[in-house]
Write a protein that holds these residues in place. Sequence first.
Motif, short mmCIF file in Angstrom:
data_model
loop_
_atom_site.label_atom_id
_atom_site.label_comp_id
_atom_site.label_asym_id
_atom_site.label_seq_id
_atom_site.Cartn_x
_atom_site.Cartn_y
_atom_site.Cartn_z
N TYR A 41 -4.25 10.81 -7.05
CA TYR A 41 -2.74 10.67 -7.44
C TYR A 41 -2.65 10.56 -8.79
CZ TYR A 41 -1.71 9.61 -2.44
OH TYR A 41 -1.35 9.86 -1.18
N LEU B 228 4.54 9.04 -3.57
CA LEU B 228 4.16 7.90 -4.21
C LEU B 228 5.30 7.59 -5.05
CD1 LEU B 228 0.77 7.18 -6.07
CD2 LEU B 228 2.94 6.81 -7.29
N VAL C 64 -0.36 8.00 -10.79
CA VAL C 64 0.66 6.91 -10.63
C VAL C 64 1.54 6.94 -11.50
CG1 VAL C 64 0.75 4.33 -9.93
CG2 VAL C 64 -1.47 5.64 -9.38
N SER D 78 -0.46 1.40 -0.84
CA SER D 78 -1.79 2.23 -1.35
C SER D 78 -2.59 2.86 -0.28
CB SER D 78 -2.64 1.17 -2.22
OG SER D 78 -1.87 0.84 -3.22
N LEU E 204 -0.92 5.76 1.34
CA LEU E 204 -1.22 6.92 0.38
C LEU E 204 -2.53 7.39 0.29
CD1 LEU E 204 0.93 5.24 -2.73
CD2 LEU E 204 1.57 7.35 -1.06
#
Length: 222
Positions: free
Chosen positions: A147, A30, A149, A80, A83
């Motif tokens: 996740y 990411l 971020v 996105s 991911l």
Amino acid sequence: GAVGAFSYSGVGLAALQRLIGERDDPNRVLRSFLSLTVITGVCLSAVTVALALAIPGLGVLEATLIVVAELLGPAVIYMSAVLVQGVSGFAAAARVRLGIVAIRLSAVVLLHLTGHLTIASLGPTILVAFFAYGFWLVTVHLPRHGYTVTYGWPSGMSVRASGVFSLPMVANKMQTDADKFLLNVFGFRSEAGVYGAAYRIVLLGLTPLGALDAAAFQRFLD
């Protein structure tokens, strides 16, 4: 379309390779690939605006709104989805990608029904909608899938891997879409409109094959 292969399509496939093929750490992927998507999108937007101004009758503001909406908005959404697929599977990612279709369709229908469907109005409409959806994905949806971020400078590996995927995709886009662009540039605007509409009708017939191809490819990755 061709520039989009550099800004998010190729980057997304490279990220999928790291997540599914190489089993890399999702948060590391990411940080590197989401940052690469945003940086590439911003840099290429300036180049694309300059190219778009070659289309007769398209102003700087109109070109900028369309380019930013098409390069940065879908880039964040597509990344996105990639991911999400890396940790939750193809079906979960497909639901994220459907947001792009829903936004485009809703914007066109709404503007048409209100009698305001122009390039000048379409650009800011999809721009706001894409950025709102992308913001929700990054701040709410990705954390739901585990996740954290954060942003960092893209690694050399991510740049090289993205280039391997992007270059063939750019060539394919040039082959399929450059003719319509050149028809407009050289003044054949009416012909470009009829040809573009006919081309879209043919694509509708190929939609089932495209869906099968995408579904089979994504499952093959696992």
